[in-house]
Design an enzyme around this catalytic site. Structure first.
Site, PDB file in Angstrom:
ATOM      1  N   THR A   1      31.222  65.268  64.357  1.00 35.89           N
ATOM      2  CA  THR A   1      31.317  63.811  64.535  1.00 35.89           C
ATOM      3  C   THR A   1      30.374  63.432  65.667  1.00 35.89           C
ATOM      4  O   THR A   1      29.752  64.299  66.273  1.00 35.89           O
ATOM      5  CB  THR A   1      32.755  63.382  64.916  1.00 35.89           C
ATOM      6  N   CYS A   2      30.339  62.131  65.981  1.00 33.57           N
ATOM      7  CA  CYS A   2      29.425  61.721  67.055  1.00 33.57           C
ATOM      8  C   CYS A   2      29.835  62.327  68.389  1.00 33.57           C
ATOM      9  O   CYS A   2      29.012  62.483  69.272  1.00 33.57           O
ATOM     10  CB  CYS A   2      29.397  60.214  67.149  1.00 33.57           C
ATOM     11  N   ASN A   3      31.096  62.678  68.519  1.00 34.42           N
ATOM     12  CA  ASN A   3      31.559  63.184  69.813  1.00 34.42           C
ATOM     13  C   ASN A   3      31.788  64.675  69.889  1.00 34.42           C
ATOM     14  O   ASN A   3      32.123  65.202  70.938  1.00 34.42           O
ATOM     15  CB  ASN A   3      32.863  62.473  70.197  1.00 34.42           C
TER      16      ASN A   3
ATOM     17  N   GLY B   1      27.565  50.521  57.810  1.00 36.47           N
ATOM     18  CA  GLY B   1      28.627  51.480  57.471  1.00 36.47           C
ATOM     19  C   GLY B   1      29.933  51.141  58.184  1.00 36.47           C
ATOM     20  O   GLY B   1      30.147  49.999  58.615  1.00 36.47           O
TER      21      GLY B   1
ATOM     22  N   MET C   1      31.167  52.019  61.107  1.00 38.69           N
ATOM     23  CA  MET C   1      31.130  51.605  62.506  1.00 38.69           C
ATOM     24  C   MET C   1      30.575  50.199  62.656  1.00 38.69           C
ATOM     25  O   MET C   1      31.010  49.434  63.514  1.00 38.69           O
ATOM     26  CB  MET C   1      30.314  52.601  63.346  1.00 38.69           C
TER      27      MET C   1
ATOM     28  N   GLY D   1      22.535  48.952  60.490  1.00 42.21           N
ATOM     29  CA  GLY D   1      23.493  49.778  59.760  1.00 42.21           C
ATOM     30  C   GLY D   1      24.624  48.899  59.235  1.00 42.21           C
ATOM     31  O   GLY D   1      24.955  47.864  59.844  1.00 42.21           O
TER      32      GLY D   1
ATOM     33  N   SER E   1      39.719  62.322  72.005  1.00 40.56           N
ATOM     34  CA  SER E   1      38.591  61.432  71.721  1.00 40.56           C
ATOM     35  C   SER E   1      38.111  60.725  72.980  1.00 40.56           C
ATOM     36  O   SER E   1      38.872  60.565  73.943  1.00 40.56           O
ATOM     37  CB  SER E   1      39.017  60.369  70.705  1.00 40.56           C
TER      38      SER E   1
HETATM   39  N1  NAP Z   1      32.591  57.161  62.051  1.00 37.83           N
HETATM   40  C1  NAP Z   1      32.891  57.241  63.340  1.00 37.83           C
HETATM   41  O1  NAP Z   1      34.037  57.365  63.763  1.00 37.83           O
HETATM   42  C2  NAP Z   1      31.802  57.137  64.368  1.00 37.83           C
HETATM   43  C3  NAP Z   1      32.164  56.929  65.703  1.00 37.83           C
HETATM   44  C4  NAP Z   1      31.166  56.774  66.632  1.00 37.83           C
HETATM   45  C5  NAP Z   1      29.847  56.846  66.261  1.00 37.83           C
HETATM   46  N2  NAP Z   1      29.525  57.089  64.967  1.00 37.83           N
HETATM   47  C6  NAP Z   1      28.118  57.172  64.627  1.00 37.83           C
HETATM   48  O2  NAP Z   1      27.748  55.933  64.057  1.00 37.83           O
HETATM   49  C7  NAP Z   1      26.747  56.166  63.067  1.00 37.83           C
HETATM   50  C8  NAP Z   1      27.210  55.539  61.779  1.00 37.83           C
HETATM   51  O3  NAP Z   1      28.440  56.097  61.400  1.00 37.83           O
HETATM   52  P1  NAP Z   1      29.324  55.472  60.210  1.00 37.83           P
HETATM   53  O4  NAP Z   1      30.607  56.191  60.218  1.00 37.83           O
HETATM   54  O5  NAP Z   1      29.316  53.982  60.311  1.00 37.83           O
HETATM   55  O6  NAP Z   1      28.423  55.933  58.949  1.00 37.83           O
HETATM   56  P2  NAP Z   1      28.487  55.451  57.428  1.00 37.83           P
HETATM   57  O7  NAP Z   1      29.708  54.618  57.175  1.00 37.83           O
HETATM   58  O8  NAP Z   1      28.226  56.634  56.618  1.00 37.83           O
HETATM   59  O9  NAP Z   1      27.212  54.471  57.316  1.00 37.83           O
HETATM   60  C9  NAP Z   1      25.928  54.971  57.530  1.00 37.83           C
HETATM   61  C10 NAP Z   1      24.950  53.813  57.709  1.00 37.83           C
HETATM   62  O10 NAP Z   1      23.707  54.379  58.114  1.00 37.83           O
HETATM   63  C11 NAP Z   1      22.685  53.940  57.215  1.00 37.83           C
HETATM   64  N3  NAP Z   1      21.681  54.997  57.135  1.00 37.83           N
HETATM   65  C12 NAP Z   1      21.849  56.303  56.774  1.00 37.83           C
HETATM   66  N4  NAP Z   1      20.710  56.979  56.884  1.00 37.83           N
HETATM   67  C13 NAP Z   1      19.774  56.093  57.309  1.00 37.83           C
HETATM   68  C14 NAP Z   1      18.383  56.203  57.593  1.00 37.83           C
HETATM   69  N5  NAP Z   1      17.733  57.364  57.463  1.00 37.83           N
HETATM   70  N6  NAP Z   1      17.729  55.093  58.015  1.00 37.83           N
HETATM   71  C15 NAP Z   1      18.395  53.915  58.145  1.00 37.83           C
HETATM   72  N7  NAP Z   1      19.686  53.740  57.882  1.00 37.83           N
HETATM   73  C16 NAP Z   1      20.386  54.831  57.461  1.00 37.83           C
HETATM   74  C17 NAP Z   1      23.402  53.697  55.903  1.00 37.83           C
HETATM   75  O11 NAP Z   1      22.609  52.827  55.120  1.00 37.83           O
HETATM   76  P3  NAP Z   1      22.835  52.719  53.517  1.00 37.83           P
HETATM   77  O12 NAP Z   1      24.017  51.831  53.337  1.00 37.83           O
HETATM   78  O13 NAP Z   1      21.574  52.100  53.033  1.00 37.83           O
HETATM   79  O14 NAP Z   1      23.049  54.119  53.038  1.00 37.83           O
HETATM   80  C18 NAP Z   1      24.679  53.034  56.415  1.00 37.83           C
HETATM   81  O15 NAP Z   1      24.465  51.696  56.768  1.00 37.83           O
HETATM   82  C19 NAP Z   1      26.564  57.696  62.989  1.00 37.83           C
HETATM   83  O16 NAP Z   1      25.476  58.069  63.797  1.00 37.83           O
HETATM   84  C20 NAP Z   1      27.824  58.226  63.589  1.00 37.83           C
HETATM   85  O17 NAP Z   1      27.630  59.492  64.191  1.00 37.83           O
HETATM   86  C21 NAP Z   1      30.474  57.203  63.995  1.00 37.83           C
END
Ligand code: NAP
Length: 432
Positions: free
Chosen positions: A49-51, A191, A193, A189, A109
């Site tokens: 994960t990110c952490n 997604g 988050m 983004g 976390s």
């Molecule tokens: N999930 C968590 O709890 C969490 C917590 C803290 C930080 N994060 C970090 O936040 C980020 C997003 O996490 P998420 O959970 O929101 O992910 P997610 O729901 O899988 O969404 C991923 C997003 O990234 C975009 N994306 C993927 N590859 C890309 C690229 N090469 N260039 C541009 N855009 C791209 C996707 O676009 P498409 O829709 O076009 O595919 C989508 O908008 C990650 O780096 C993650 O480590 C996540």
């Protein structure tokens, strides 16, 4: 067999190191296959994960298994073992079990009690099974950890307040500017988050929000969740134009390479203005060279620690409630784990009795003659099986339920002696 976890987290490694080791979902299959190819690793589950990046292993030889997991991390992150070790934690057996329970419950976390981690643990379980890393022991452990995570969220108040990295990021922005309403905000983004970012921004009074994404469809889906908000949607190809007209930019894509850097920003920045960049992605979406721009205030996930520290105090009491509950889940796993020791003795006894049953049945049927045997074989077979199962049932249940290690070992020894069983009792054989 032994359980170990080798990992690093926001507590032991800065984002610069974590991002080198993060394993995107698309690479998990290969990573599991690689880890399983080491001689001492029997089962694997990867939580990335990110952490944190945590590798859970089941191994017959703890030292060697742990060494192999470290070697894998060193190769993957292209960091020498010495440099890597200073960021790693290694936990064995009960400590590894308790750690996973705490992680699943959100107690380890950055934002205490956040909910996303439970879904990530579930995903670890799913991918581990799908790619043949998770066997009997990790399957049980992950299931127990998921149960623990659910219980903590339903039976304590730790999850109240919808805390997440996104809410902390919005809080950071609000601390810096007070009133978010006049600020033009862009989010890269669309997604999970980003959705939480929008939710918290709106609840904190933001009014001018633009979402940029690779695919417009996902941005539209996100926007549907907020029908009353006037969200602007753009493709990421418009990124620099939109950013040039923004005051605050949040980045939260899963890109494995930086999307923004100094030269891109220099081209669009108003020399008299300033911009705040909050990057919650890991690997980071914003190159660290932006820190050299004087009119850009750039933050990453590690900078959120100061924000969450304020929340942490009020949540600590709730976390203590949760710890008691986790002890119960660890105990439940431990009871199951200890019962594994009895498996070779039980199966050996079953095999022996079954052989006797078959031999005696054959003798009896041949004495009764073929006509009788053909007509009544099924009934006699069922009768013998029934007697054997009933006789074995109580001793088996008693043996498995025996909590005291010494008493259980003594009971197994007595069984082996009385029935003249030849079983191996080494720990390495206990879960065949
Ligand atoms: N999930 C968590 O709890 C969490 C917590 C803290 C930080 N994060 C970090 O936040 C980020 C997003 O996490 P998420 O959970 O929101 O992910 P997610 O729901 O899988 O969404 C991923 C997003 O990234 C975009 N994306 C993927 N590859 C890309 C690229 N090469 N260039 C541009 N855009 C791209 C996707 O676009 P498409 O829709 O076009 O595919 C989508 O908008 C990650 O780096 C993650 O480590 C996540």
């Amino acid at each position: 067999m032994n359980i170990a976890v080798v990992g690093l987290s926001h507590k032991t490694a800065p984002v610069e190191v974590r991002e080198k080791l993060s394993i995107p979902e698309a690479d998990i299959k290969e990573a599991i296959a690689h880890l399983c190819s080491y001689p001492n690793i029997r089962e694997v589950a990867i939580l990335s994960t990110c952490n944190r990046l945590e590798i859970y292993i089941v191994t017959g030889e703890t030292d060697s298994g742990v060494r192999e997991a470290i070697q894998f991390l060193s190769e993957r992150g292209q960091l020498n073992v010495h440099k890597l070790r200073q960021h790693l934690f290694i936990l064995l057996q009960e400590d590894a079990v308790m750690h996973l329970m705490r992680v699943s419950a959100g107690l380890d976390s950055l934002v205490l009690g956040e909910g996303q981690i439970l879904a990530q643990v579930k995903n670890t379980h799913k991918l581990g099974q799908q790619h043949n890393g998770v066997g009997r022991i990790l399957n049980r452990l992950l299931k127990q950890a998921i149960t623990a995570g659910k219980r903590v969220r339903t039976e304590t108040s730790i999850g109240t307040g919808a805390v997440s990295i996104s809410s902390a990021a919005v809080e950071l922005a609000q601390i810096k500017v007070q009133d978010l309403a006049p600020y033009r905000i862009a989010i890269l983004g669309a997604g999970k988050m980003s959705k939480l970012l929008v939710q918290h921004l709106l609840s904190k009074g933001a009014r001018q929000i633009t979402i940029l994404n690779r695919t417009l469809r996902r941005a539209e889906e996100l926007a549907k969740n907020f029908p009353d908000a006037d969200l602007k949607l753009h493709l990421i190809s418009d990124m620099m134009t939109v950013i040039g007209n923004s005051d605050i930019v949040f980045t939260s894509t899963s890109s494995t390479e930086p999307i923004l850097n100094r030269s891109k920003l220099e081209a669009v920045l108003n020399p008299n203005g300033s911009m705040m960049l909050i990057d919650i992605a890991v690997p980071r979406n914003v190159d660290s060279d932006v820190n050299t721009l004087t009119n850009v205030h750039s933050f990453n996930v590690d900078d959120l620690k100061a924000v969450v520290a304020q929340n942490q105090e009020s949540r600590r009491q709730m976390a203590m409630e949760a710890e008691g509950l986790l002890e119960e889940e660890v105990e439940a796993f431990d009871v199951w784990w200890r019962s594994l020791e009895t498996v070779p003795t039980i199966s050996c006894l079953r095999d022996k009795i079954e052989t006797i049953r078959e031999q005696e049945l054959e003798k009896a049927l041949s004495r009764l003659g073929s006509e009788f045997a053909e007509k009544h074989q099924e009934v006699i077979e069922a009768l013998t099986r029934g007697i054997v199962n009933k006789i074995l049932h109580d001793p088996m249940v008693q043996l498995r339920a025996q909590q005291d290690i010494e008493a259980r070992r003594q009971a197994m020894e007595t069984l082996r002696l009385l029935f003249n069983l030849e079983t191996e009792t080494r720990s390495g054989e206990q879960y065949s």
